[in-house]
Design a protein around this motif. Structure first.
Motif, PDB file in Angstrom:
ATOM      1  N   THR A   5      -2.699   3.151  -4.140  1.00 31.52           N
ATOM      2  CA  THR A   5      -2.434   4.507  -3.647  1.00 31.52           C
ATOM      3  C   THR A   5      -3.624   5.021  -2.844  1.00 31.52           C
ATOM      4  N   TYR A   6      -3.460   5.095  -1.529  1.00 34.75           N
ATOM      5  CA  TYR A   6      -4.535   5.523  -0.627  1.00 34.75           C
ATOM      6  C   TYR A   6      -5.843   4.826  -0.993  1.00 34.75           C
ATOM      7  N   SER A   7      -5.757   3.519  -1.127  1.00 37.71           N
ATOM      8  CA  SER A   7      -6.920   2.755  -1.565  1.00 37.71           C
ATOM      9  C   SER A   7      -7.281   1.713  -0.520  1.00 37.71           C
TER      10      SER A   7
ATOM     11  N   PRO B 223       0.809  -1.226   0.000  1.00 38.52           N
ATOM     12  CA  PRO B 223       0.000   0.000   0.000  1.00 38.52           C
ATOM     13  C   PRO B 223       0.841   1.275   0.000  1.00 38.52           C
ATOM     14  N   LEU B 224       0.538   2.147  -0.940  1.00 38.51           N
ATOM     15  CA  LEU B 224       1.235   3.435  -1.087  1.00 38.51           C
ATOM     16  C   LEU B 224       0.441   4.521  -0.365  1.00 38.51           C
ATOM     17  N   GLY B 225       0.347   4.407   0.930  1.00 35.70           N
ATOM     18  CA  GLY B 225      -0.412   5.395   1.691  1.00 35.70           C
ATOM     19  C   GLY B 225      -1.730   4.848   2.181  1.00 35.70           C
ATOM     20  N   GLU B 226      -1.960   4.991   3.472  1.00 37.06           N
ATOM     21  CA  GLU B 226      -3.236   4.618   4.091  1.00 37.06           C
ATOM     22  C   GLU B 226      -3.578   5.719   5.079  1.00 37.06           C
ATOM     23  N   GLY B 227      -4.857   6.008   5.218  1.00 34.79           N
ATOM     24  CA  GLY B 227      -5.295   6.997   6.209  1.00 34.79           C
ATOM     25  C   GLY B 227      -4.558   8.314   6.049  1.00 34.79           C
ATOM     26  N   LYS B 228      -3.918   8.762   7.100  1.00 36.59           N
ATOM     27  CA  LYS B 228      -3.274  10.078   7.101  1.00 36.59           C
ATOM     28  C   LYS B 228      -1.781  10.003   6.782  1.00 36.59           C
ATOM     29  N   GLU B 229      -1.304   8.866   6.308  1.00 42.43           N
ATOM     30  CA  GLU B 229       0.129   8.726   6.048  1.00 42.43           C
ATOM     31  C   GLU B 229       0.628   9.729   5.004  1.00 42.43           C
ATOM     32  N   ARG B 230       1.889  10.107   5.154  1.00 41.89           N
ATOM     33  CA  ARG B 230       2.530  11.030   4.225  1.00 41.89           C
ATOM     34  C   ARG B 230       3.563  10.269   3.392  1.00 41.89           C
TER      35      ARG B 230
END
Lengths: 262, 262
Positions: B109-111, A148-155
């Protein structure tokens, strides 16, 4: 009596990274209507990576033109290069032709297509064009590993690998995820840094994903510690081990206690 | 005599953001072989944005199934939700069916697709699957405006809009480019911050790009200062005005002087 001037159209297309046929359906349809299709080839490579990304698709019966790709960091040389390329494309557009231009990955993400479209606009303000986005290499790598390339509030930080490891260390420590591109000869240093930080296991690596010489690694343990890597190499770095949301423990005791005891 | 168990296959597909037909050719081909195609719909919306992204394409004659989309931030609820969804999909896979699952934008991506694939693996370790990457909303916005998402050594930060503007200010000041997602009700505060920093003109904005209610802005001057925006809204922020490489002035005097005078 006025003679209407022929007006062509310019279409920039992100064809996706290595794995074949990641070009979008819309862009592929558009390509069928082109009279001329230009594709870049790095002077250091024997074939065009952008053409490789279309492997298995039957290219339209358009004129194909290889464009030698200027990767110089010399600003004057770049300026001259893109101006000359734009001038030659303007000539085609003034003949009323539809001109396609293929770019590897996404058309605007760390892509020289941006320079070209600027140069074209500068010398040809009446330019009619459309740019098609493409799939980036890091999205393809994330999909390959289900990472995953980002979840929730991740930067998430995207960056080409810096020269010095202290800069990279600071970036890793201040972001949840780092997409590290163009690692090249710095691979041994990067691996040493990640080991020192104790986070190699959270990371994945891919070099020339989708090409015959593809190399991938999940956890980085199987990568040689002393070997440089090529240009199309990217690492996805996670500062802390991934704990999927659906598996997270129930809420901490504090929160539970503060709930009404119905 | 052993009876071989039927084994299906699960295919997760990033269909791209709003503008139609940005799904990849490879994923579209794969979709033709599916027996069941699941697509999410946010409970707050009347139709599925993921299906919208396929507009104009003739959907395969597969069974279509709408999945109501859980957007809760409650971890227990999310865990239960994805486990139950995974259990129902496992049932289909055990019947030997090929199951497609559509996700808006890129699949990783943010998925929430990441949660689903984790839950599926957990309850069904023998899962056969492939994930197809998709075009992200920010790449589509960059293409729409021909707005380069990174050049040379630039650093790009991707983040969902934070609650507090001091955090956002710090992020803007320490990165060359910022991709600000999920702005929602914070739009007026974000616009005020960018004006204060004097960089509104370097930025572009898009909300529900490719949908009927699309709103875009280059330079932000035409955006109302006092209106909230919806969920699918993204801004591309550039800290310093963009000076295309091909237009940069010739090298500074210092460099020129240090060259051999042949």
């Amino acid at each position: 009596m006025t003679e209407s001037k022929l007006v062509g159209r310019f279409v920039g297309i992100g064809v996706g990274p290595g794995p074949a046929q990641l070009i979008s359906v819309a862009a592929w349809e558009e390509l069928q209507c082109c009279d001329l299709i230009c594709y870049p080839r790095a002077t250091s490579h024997e074939s065009s990576a952008a053409l490789h990304a279309l492997e298995g698709l039957e290219l339209p019966q358009a004129e194909l033109r290889e464009i030698f790709f200027e990767m110089s960091s010399d600003r004057d040389r770049l300026r001259t290069y893109y101006r000359e390329l734009a001038l030659s494309l303007r000539g085609e557009l003034e003949l009323g032709r539809q001109v396609g231009y293929l770019t590897l990955g996404d058309s605007m993400t760390y892509s020289t297509y941006g320079y070209l479209i600027n140069a074209l606009r500068e010398i040809y303000p009446q330019l009619r064009h459309r740019t098609y986005a493409g799939i980036t290499s890091f999205a393809a790598i994330a999909a390959h590993f289900d990472w995953p390339l980002g979840e929730g509030k991740e930067r998430v930080l995207l960056l080409p690998c810096p020269e010095g490891m202290p800069a990279l260390r600071a970036d890793i420590l201040t972001h949840d995820l780092v997409v590290l591109m163009k690692i090249g000869r710095r691979l041994p240093q990067v691996l040493a840094l990640l080991e020192e930080l104790g986070i190699s296991e959270n990371c994945v690596f891919a070099q020339r994903l989708g090409f015959a010489e593809e190399r991938t690694s999940c956890g980085l343990a199987d990568l040689p510690r002393d070997t440089e890597t090529g240009y199309l190499s990217t690492m996805l770095i996670r500062r802390e081990a991934h704990q999927p949301r659906h598996q997270l423990p129930t809420r901490p005791l504090r929160e539970t206690l503060s709930e009404p005891t119905a």
